[in-house]
Design an enzyme around this catalytic site. Sequence first.
Site, mmCIF file in Angstrom:
data_model
loop_
_atom_site.group_PDB
_atom_site.id
_atom_site.type_symbol
_atom_site.label_atom_id
_atom_site.label_comp_id
_atom_site.label_asym_id
_atom_site.label_seq_id
_atom_site.Cartn_x
_atom_site.Cartn_y
_atom_site.Cartn_z
ATOM 1 N N HIS A 72 0.838 -1.209 0.000
ATOM 2 C CA HIS A 72 0.000 0.000 0.000
ATOM 3 C C HIS A 72 0.869 1.254 0.000
ATOM 4 O O HIS A 72 1.819 1.350 0.764
ATOM 5 C CB HIS A 72 -0.930 0.007 1.225
ATOM 6 N N TYR A 200 -9.421 5.071 7.771
ATOM 7 C CA TYR A 200 -9.539 5.394 9.194
ATOM 8 C C TYR A 200 -10.597 6.487 9.299
ATOM 9 O O TYR A 200 -10.405 7.569 8.742
ATOM 10 C CB TYR A 200 -8.208 5.940 9.741
ATOM 11 N N PRO A 292 -3.871 0.010 18.713
ATOM 12 C CA PRO A 292 -3.601 -0.431 17.336
ATOM 13 C C PRO A 292 -3.770 0.639 16.263
ATOM 14 O O PRO A 292 -3.445 0.405 15.106
ATOM 15 C CB PRO A 292 -4.602 -1.579 17.115
ATOM 16 N N LYS A 296 1.450 -0.244 15.085
ATOM 17 C CA LYS A 296 2.870 -0.264 15.451
ATOM 18 C C LYS A 296 3.300 -1.459 16.319
ATOM 19 O O LYS A 296 4.488 -1.762 16.409
ATOM 20 C CB LYS A 296 3.225 1.025 16.216
ATOM 21 N N TYR A 384 3.950 6.607 10.045
ATOM 22 C CA TYR A 384 3.129 5.450 9.695
ATOM 23 C C TYR A 384 3.957 4.368 9.001
ATOM 24 O O TYR A 384 3.798 3.173 9.302
ATOM 25 C CB TYR A 384 1.963 5.895 8.799
HETATM 26 P P1 RFL Z 1 2.659 -11.830 21.722
HETATM 27 O O1 RFL Z 1 2.194 -11.944 20.288
HETATM 28 O O2 RFL Z 1 1.628 -11.556 22.749
HETATM 29 O O3 RFL Z 1 3.411 -13.183 22.049
HETATM 30 C C1 RFL Z 1 3.814 -13.516 23.354
HETATM 31 C C2 RFL Z 1 3.850 -15.023 23.484
HETATM 32 O O4 RFL Z 1 4.295 -15.369 24.801
HETATM 33 C C3 RFL Z 1 3.492 -16.423 25.293
HETATM 34 N N1 RFL Z 1 3.505 -16.391 26.757
HETATM 35 C C4 RFL Z 1 4.208 -17.258 27.508
HETATM 36 N N2 RFL Z 1 4.997 -18.284 27.189
HETATM 37 C C5 RFL Z 1 5.555 -18.990 28.210
HETATM 38 N N3 RFL Z 1 5.355 -18.708 29.527
HETATM 39 C C6 RFL Z 1 4.568 -17.687 29.885
HETATM 40 N N4 RFL Z 1 4.359 -17.395 31.175
HETATM 41 C C7 RFL Z 1 3.960 -16.902 28.865
HETATM 42 N N5 RFL Z 1 3.144 -15.826 28.869
HETATM 43 C C8 RFL Z 1 2.880 -15.543 27.590
HETATM 44 C C9 RFL Z 1 2.121 -16.145 24.694
HETATM 45 O O5 RFL Z 1 1.318 -17.310 24.671
HETATM 46 C C10 RFL Z 1 2.479 -15.653 23.299
HETATM 47 O O6 RFL Z 1 2.547 -16.698 22.363
HETATM 48 O O7 RFL Z 1 3.774 -10.718 21.878
HETATM 49 P P2 RFL Z 1 4.946 -10.236 20.860
HETATM 50 O O8 RFL Z 1 5.670 -11.420 20.301
HETATM 51 O O9 RFL Z 1 5.680 -9.196 21.576
HETATM 52 O O10 RFL Z 1 4.172 -9.607 19.612
HETATM 53 C C11 RFL Z 1 3.427 -8.414 19.752
HETATM 54 C C12 RFL Z 1 2.249 -8.395 18.777
HETATM 55 O O11 RFL Z 1 1.503 -9.602 18.894
HETATM 56 C C13 RFL Z 1 1.318 -7.198 19.035
HETATM 57 O O12 RFL Z 1 2.085 -6.053 19.318
HETATM 58 C C14 RFL Z 1 0.416 -6.868 17.829
HETATM 59 O O13 RFL Z 1 -0.502 -7.894 17.597
HETATM 60 C C15 RFL Z 1 -0.326 -5.545 18.042
HETATM 61 N N6 RFL Z 1 -1.258 -5.201 16.963
HETATM 62 C C16 RFL Z 1 -0.810 -4.649 15.770
HETATM 63 N N7 RFL Z 1 0.503 -4.443 15.564
HETATM 64 C C17 RFL Z 1 0.948 -3.953 14.371
HETATM 65 O O14 RFL Z 1 2.168 -3.765 14.217
HETATM 66 N N8 RFL Z 1 0.116 -3.674 13.316
HETATM 67 C C18 RFL Z 1 -1.221 -3.863 13.436
HETATM 68 O O15 RFL Z 1 -1.934 -3.661 12.454
HETATM 69 C C19 RFL Z 1 -1.748 -4.334 14.697
HETATM 70 N N9 RFL Z 1 -3.049 -4.533 14.858
HETATM 71 C C20 RFL Z 1 -2.635 -5.416 17.113
HETATM 72 C C21 RFL Z 1 -3.515 -5.062 16.036
HETATM 73 C C22 RFL Z 1 -3.151 -5.985 18.272
HETATM 74 C C23 RFL Z 1 -4.507 -6.160 18.387
HETATM 75 N N10 RFL Z 1 -4.966 -6.743 19.608
HETATM 76 C C24 RFL Z 1 -5.814 -7.877 19.642
HETATM 77 C C25 RFL Z 1 -4.364 -6.366 20.863
HETATM 78 C C26 RFL Z 1 -4.874 -5.239 16.141
HETATM 79 C C27 RFL Z 1 -5.383 -5.758 17.331
HETATM 80 C C28 RFL Z 1 -6.895 -5.874 17.423
HETATM 81 C C1 PHB Z 2 -5.314 -4.637 10.725
HETATM 82 O O1 PHB Z 2 -5.217 -4.908 9.498
HETATM 83 O O2 PHB Z 2 -5.764 -5.447 11.551
HETATM 84 C C2 PHB Z 2 -4.924 -3.283 11.176
HETATM 85 C C3 PHB Z 2 -4.362 -2.388 10.269
HETATM 86 C C4 PHB Z 2 -4.025 -1.116 10.683
HETATM 87 C C5 PHB Z 2 -4.238 -0.757 11.995
HETATM 88 C C6 PHB Z 2 -4.765 -1.655 12.907
HETATM 89 C C7 PHB Z 2 -5.121 -2.925 12.490
HETATM 90 O O3 PHB Z 2 -3.923 0.505 12.391
#
Ligand code: RFL
Ligand code: PHB
Length: 389
Positions: A72, A200, A292, A296, A384
């Site tokens: 994109h 957005y 989110p 980031k 971004y």
């Molecule tokens: P994770 O993915 O939470 O992984 C951590 C892992 O550790 C395990 N764990 C344990 N293992 C052993 N012993 C324990 N005591 C443990 N406790 C936990 C867990 O089971 C898990 O497997 O963290 P990590 O690796 O730092 O990754 C971070 C990302 O997952 C997170 O920042 C993103 O998903 C955030 N996020 C987004 N980030 C973006 O860069 N772009 C996006 O578009 C974006 N959209 C989002 C998002 C997060 C969202 N939610 C649900 C919070 C959209 C949403 C809706």
């Molecule tokens: C997503 O695709 O889930 C997504 C993309 C951009 C955002 C948050 C979530 O800012």
Amino acid sequence: MRTKVAIIGAGPAGLLLGQLLYSYGIDNVILERHTGEYVLARIRAGLLEEGTVTLLDEVGAGQRAHHDGLIHQGIELAFGGERHRIDLHGPTGKTVMIYGQTELTLDLMNARRAAGLTTIYEADHVRPTDFETDHPRVSYLKDGVTHEIDCDFIAGCDGFHGVSRASVKPEAIKTFERVYPFGWLGILSDTPPVSPELIYSNHDRGFALCTMRSTKRSRYYVQCPLDDHIDQWPDGRFWDELKRRIDQKAADTLVTGPSIEKSIAPLRSFVAEPMRFGRMFLAGDAAHIVPPTGAKGLNLAASDAHYLAQAFREYYDERSSAGIDAYSAKALSRVWKAVRFSWWMTSMLHKFPDNGPFGARIQLAELDYVVNSKVAAASLAENYVGLPF
Ligand code: RFL
Ligand code: PHB
């Protein structure tokens, strides 16, 4: 068991760190609380910065992202019934890639399996200990038996609710937090995206985001009260609400269909300082959370993994502690800028219960300024697409 780096958590931060270390010849073991299937079933991020894609390439796991990911060059901001495009590529020379976190995780898991590295899934009671000494250890319970790993370093990549940060003495850590008074209700559906670029939307009824996973699979979010439950949001109600919050043209062309996933996520900004405690280092969501809105979280997990892997490489290859000594400050400097950007995007785009009509007008003035000022639009674009690392 003995390894150089014991990694807690097999999310994006842990898996990427493991592959980067492997590529530098540094052996590592990952301990994960859940099964691999469970980790893959969590629908989360969808947008990768170029820097994140480069890291995937560096560990030889970027092939599928390049094939299936959507590039994109811009995003759209909707307010006052109109959509306005922010050009990302023009001012920065960079693009972003739509590629689901589940896919990235699968690619890293496959790379790890192909390299023959050890990942212990369903490891219970994981405990990092002695990280303030030269002989850190991690204990865990597997199939009813307690095991111990001796290591040089521990990497806490276990997310916001993990055990690593919780194992640090409270007086050694300082935390900063903002909890937002709303959540995001997200659905995934096998319908074509409403528009080729992300929308957005700032609306009187609350924020909405139109995003996607592919040309056939859409992801939509609407701001909702924190105490709402998904049972209150049958698909029909979700689509009606989304249509009301986007511009008329988008509402008229929106293709609806059954949801294949639906969840509510709270929004929070959180930073723990420092990110190093003796021989234990935090990376990713274990150390910081962003709302989110700026896309980031996953990208910060990737940049932390990069900084940490470089620090360990310097330690083993050059017998230098400079990298591990600088890790926390280096990572936090990038983290805080992403925290600032995500907070700003969230503040500009959501309906805040306490802001009232004055706050709503200020948001519109800010949006109007951002889309009409080349400099302001370029600043949004620069953040971004991701600040360099
Ligand atoms: P994770 O993915 O939470 O992984 C951590 C892992 O550790 C395990 N764990 C344990 N293992 C052993 N012993 C324990 N005591 C443990 N406790 C936990 C867990 O089971 C898990 O497997 O963290 P990590 O690796 O730092 O990754 C971070 C990302 O997952 C997170 O920042 C993103 O998903 C955030 N996020 C987004 N980030 C973006 O860069 N772009 C996006 O578009 C974006 N959209 C989002 C998002 C997060 C969202 N939610 C649900 C919070 C959209 C949403 C809706
Ligand atoms: C997503 O695709 O889930 C997504 C993309 C951009 C955002 C948050 C979530 O800012």
